[in-house]
Design an enzyme around this catalytic site. Structure first.
Site, PDB file in Angstrom:
ATOM      1  N   GLY A  13       0.797  -1.227   0.000  1.00  0.00           N
ATOM      2  CA  GLY A  13       0.000   0.000   0.000  1.00  0.00           C
ATOM      3  C   GLY A  13       0.825   1.270   0.000  1.00  0.00           C
ATOM      4  O   GLY A  13       1.871   1.368  -0.654  1.00  0.00           O
ATOM      5  N   ASP A  33       7.623  -4.078   8.837  1.00  0.00           N
ATOM      6  CA  ASP A  33       6.215  -4.485   8.810  1.00  0.00           C
ATOM      7  C   ASP A  33       6.035  -5.733   9.669  1.00  0.00           C
ATOM      8  O   ASP A  33       6.975  -6.494   9.877  1.00  0.00           O
ATOM      9  CB  ASP A  33       5.785  -4.789   7.370  1.00  0.00           C
ATOM     10  CG  ASP A  33       4.294  -4.601   7.141  1.00  0.00           C
ATOM     11  OD1 ASP A  33       3.911  -3.587   6.522  1.00  0.00           O
ATOM     12  OD2 ASP A  33       3.508  -5.463   7.598  1.00  0.00           O
ATOM     13  N   ASN A  83       3.651   4.968   9.386  1.00  0.00           N
ATOM     14  CA  ASN A  83       2.587   4.731   8.404  1.00  0.00           C
ATOM     15  C   ASN A  83       1.698   3.543   8.772  1.00  0.00           C
ATOM     16  O   ASN A  83       0.540   3.488   8.365  1.00  0.00           O
ATOM     17  CB  ASN A  83       3.255   4.510   7.042  1.00  0.00           C
ATOM     18  CG  ASN A  83       2.326   3.877   6.017  1.00  0.00           C
ATOM     19  OD1 ASN A  83       1.501   4.562   5.405  1.00  0.00           O
ATOM     20  ND2 ASN A  83       2.422   2.562   5.840  1.00  0.00           N
ATOM     21  N   TYR A 150     -11.111   4.119  14.384  1.00  0.00           N
ATOM     22  CA  TYR A 150     -10.087   4.554  13.431  1.00  0.00           C
ATOM     23  C   TYR A 150      -9.958   6.081  13.448  1.00  0.00           C
ATOM     24  O   TYR A 150      -8.856   6.632  13.553  1.00  0.00           O
ATOM     25  CB  TYR A 150     -10.458   4.054  12.031  1.00  0.00           C
ATOM     26  CG  TYR A 150      -9.510   4.519  10.948  1.00  0.00           C
ATOM     27  CD1 TYR A 150      -8.258   3.935  10.812  1.00  0.00           C
ATOM     28  CD2 TYR A 150      -9.863   5.540  10.065  1.00  0.00           C
ATOM     29  CE1 TYR A 150      -7.370   4.360   9.819  1.00  0.00           C
ATOM     30  CE2 TYR A 150      -9.000   5.967   9.074  1.00  0.00           C
ATOM     31  CZ  TYR A 150      -7.756   5.378   8.955  1.00  0.00           C
ATOM     32  OH  TYR A 150      -6.887   5.803   7.984  1.00  0.00           O
ATOM     33  N   PRO A 180      -4.409  12.118   4.559  1.00  0.00           N
ATOM     34  CA  PRO A 180      -5.040  11.825   3.271  1.00  0.00           C
ATOM     35  C   PRO A 180      -6.540  11.559   3.410  1.00  0.00           C
ATOM     36  O   PRO A 180      -7.003  11.018   4.413  1.00  0.00           O
ATOM     37  CB  PRO A 180      -4.337  10.538   2.794  1.00  0.00           C
ATOM     38  CG  PRO A 180      -3.208  10.293   3.743  1.00  0.00           C
ATOM     39  CD  PRO A 180      -3.592  10.987   5.017  1.00  0.00           C
TER      40      PRO A 180
HETATM   41  N1  NAD Z   1      -5.926   3.967   1.898  1.00  0.00           N
HETATM   42  C1  NAD Z   1      -6.456   5.168   2.131  1.00  0.00           C
HETATM   43  O1  NAD Z   1      -7.334   5.646   1.409  1.00  0.00           O
HETATM   44  C2  NAD Z   1      -5.981   5.957   3.318  1.00  0.00           C
HETATM   45  C3  NAD Z   1      -6.613   7.172   3.596  1.00  0.00           C
HETATM   46  C4  NAD Z   1      -6.174   7.925   4.668  1.00  0.00           C
HETATM   47  C5  NAD Z   1      -5.128   7.481   5.437  1.00  0.00           C
HETATM   48  N2  NAD Z   1      -4.532   6.287   5.146  1.00  0.00           N
HETATM   49  C6  NAD Z   1      -3.439   5.859   5.996  1.00  0.00           C
HETATM   50  O2  NAD Z   1      -2.344   5.473   5.188  1.00  0.00           O
HETATM   51  C7  NAD Z   1      -1.583   4.470   5.860  1.00  0.00           C
HETATM   52  C8  NAD Z   1      -1.377   3.267   4.957  1.00  0.00           C
HETATM   53  O3  NAD Z   1      -2.636   2.776   4.537  1.00  0.00           O
HETATM   54  P1  NAD Z   1      -2.772   1.654   3.406  1.00  0.00           P
HETATM   55  O4  NAD Z   1      -4.010   1.980   2.686  1.00  0.00           O
HETATM   56  O5  NAD Z   1      -1.501   1.531   2.677  1.00  0.00           O
HETATM   57  O6  NAD Z   1      -3.031   0.376   4.344  1.00  0.00           O
HETATM   58  P2  NAD Z   1      -2.656  -1.182   4.087  1.00  0.00           P
HETATM   59  O7  NAD Z   1      -3.567  -1.953   4.979  1.00  0.00           O
HETATM   60  O8  NAD Z   1      -2.622  -1.484   2.643  1.00  0.00           O
HETATM   61  O9  NAD Z   1      -1.167  -1.299   4.638  1.00  0.00           O
HETATM   62  C9  NAD Z   1      -0.883  -1.201   6.014  1.00  0.00           C
HETATM   63  C10 NAD Z   1       0.429  -1.912   6.292  1.00  0.00           C
HETATM   64  O10 NAD Z   1       0.662  -1.816   7.703  1.00  0.00           O
HETATM   65  C11 NAD Z   1       1.063  -3.074   8.187  1.00  0.00           C
HETATM   66  N3  NAD Z   1       0.747  -3.199   9.615  1.00  0.00           N
HETATM   67  C12 NAD Z   1      -0.466  -3.356  10.185  1.00  0.00           C
HETATM   68  N4  NAD Z   1      -0.340  -3.489  11.511  1.00  0.00           N
HETATM   69  C13 NAD Z   1       0.984  -3.386  11.797  1.00  0.00           C
HETATM   70  C14 NAD Z   1       1.751  -3.440  12.992  1.00  0.00           C
HETATM   71  N5  NAD Z   1       1.182  -3.654  14.198  1.00  0.00           N
HETATM   72  N6  NAD Z   1       3.099  -3.269  12.913  1.00  0.00           N
HETATM   73  C15 NAD Z   1       3.700  -3.096  11.700  1.00  0.00           C
HETATM   74  N7  NAD Z   1       3.029  -3.073  10.533  1.00  0.00           N
HETATM   75  C16 NAD Z   1       1.677  -3.201  10.579  1.00  0.00           C
HETATM   76  C17 NAD Z   1       0.295  -4.084   7.328  1.00  0.00           C
HETATM   77  O11 NAD Z   1       0.897  -5.373   7.369  1.00  0.00           O
HETATM   78  C18 NAD Z   1       0.385  -3.413   5.953  1.00  0.00           C
HETATM   79  O12 NAD Z   1       1.565  -3.789   5.271  1.00  0.00           O
HETATM   80  C19 NAD Z   1      -2.340   4.171   7.149  1.00  0.00           C
HETATM   81  O13 NAD Z   1      -1.802   4.938   8.199  1.00  0.00           O
HETATM   82  C20 NAD Z   1      -3.736   4.635   6.826  1.00  0.00           C
HETATM   83  O14 NAD Z   1      -4.475   4.952   7.988  1.00  0.00           O
HETATM   84  C21 NAD Z   1      -4.931   5.521   4.107  1.00  0.00           C
END
Ligand code: NAD
Length: 244
Positions: A13, A33, A83, A150, A180
């Protein structure tokens, strides 16, 4: 000297996109991760300037170990990107306390732990540094009606950003967050379902979701050594959904 970055949740991601972008900007990158196999695969795809390491951000011991590993392998990072996060869509009346605690443990406690443990090392080295937290639009406006845990965790991340920024400003350490809105990533549909995701994307004022690459470029800007005046900021990338 080659700058070093640690990206939590970097296996996939947004985190993977940020890690890739930092590497292309000349950083050595630790892709940290809880999914070690995927972290290693992502690092391998980036190249020799990246390494996948195991990290559960909610664990004090794991955080210290991950920092030790990165210091040993690459040297003290200049940049930490908090992140890693987990998301779940649930109505407030349906949220179980275990889920609430799990989301807080990763999103809020994990960001606190990473920032604190990293900043202690930066202070000891006395060379300054950068922390970029990935927050969320939900942390400002509550998001949808299906993510109280969240949204609250991300509101906490934004508040941590400001307090850490104030405290660490005299030490050349800046702390900022990017908030974001919906991003062009699979996690959106995984969390709220295909149909809701499609509807959410269709109703964005700008007509397009945020691109992970845009967030990644913002991380690079905030991390620049000459960007020391930007601290305590929450940078919105939300397709016009919310304006402060
Ligand atoms: N996707 C969106 O539209 C969006 C919008 C706003 C904010 N965000 C933020 O962006 C960031 C990334 O989101 P994403 O969409 O890539 O999510 P995702 O779920 O695709 O990726 C999250 C990653 O974090 C890892 N992870 C989860 N728990 C963990 C832990 N305890 N220790 C270490 N790693 C851990 C997961 O294995 C994964 O690789 C997050 O902080 C999310 O809140 C995303």
């Amino acid at each position: 000297m080659t700058p070093v970055a640690l990206v939590t949740g970097g296996a996939r991601g947004l985190g993977a996109c940020i890690a890739r972008h930092l590497a292309s900007e000349g950083y050595r990158v630790a892709v940290a991760d809880r999914d070690l196999a995927q972290a290693k695969a992502t690092a391998q795809a980036i190249g020799p300037q990246a390494a996948g390491i195991a990290l559960d951000v909610s664990s004090e011991d794991a955080m210290e170990e991950a920092l030790d590993t990165v210091v040993r392998q690459f040297g003290l990072p200049w940049l930490l990107v908090n992140n890693a996060a987990i998301m779940k869509a649930e109505k407030v009346l349906d949220i179980g306390i275990d889920t609430f605690d799990a989301i807080m443990a990763v999103n809020l406690r994990g960001t606190f732990l990473g920032s604190q443990r990293f900043a202690r090392r930066l202070r000891a080295a006395n060379k300054g540094g950068r922390i970029v937290n990935i927050g969320s639009l939900a942390g400002e406006n509550g998001g949808t009606a299906t993510g109280a845990h969240y949204a609250a965790s991300k509101g906490g991340v934004h508040t941590l950003t400001k307090v850490f920024a104030r405290d660490l400003a005299p030490h050349g350490i800046t702390v900022n967050a990017i908030a974001p809105g919906p991003l062009d990533l699979p996690s959106v549909a995984e969390t709220i379902g295909e149909e809701n995701a499609r509807r959410a994307m269709a109703s964005l004022p700008t007509g397009e979701p945020g691109r992970p690459e845009t967030v990644a470029r913002m991380v690079v800007e905030l991390a620049r050594p000459d960007a020391g005046a930007i601290t305590g900021s929450i940078i919105d990338i939300n397709s016009g959904l919310y304006m402060r």
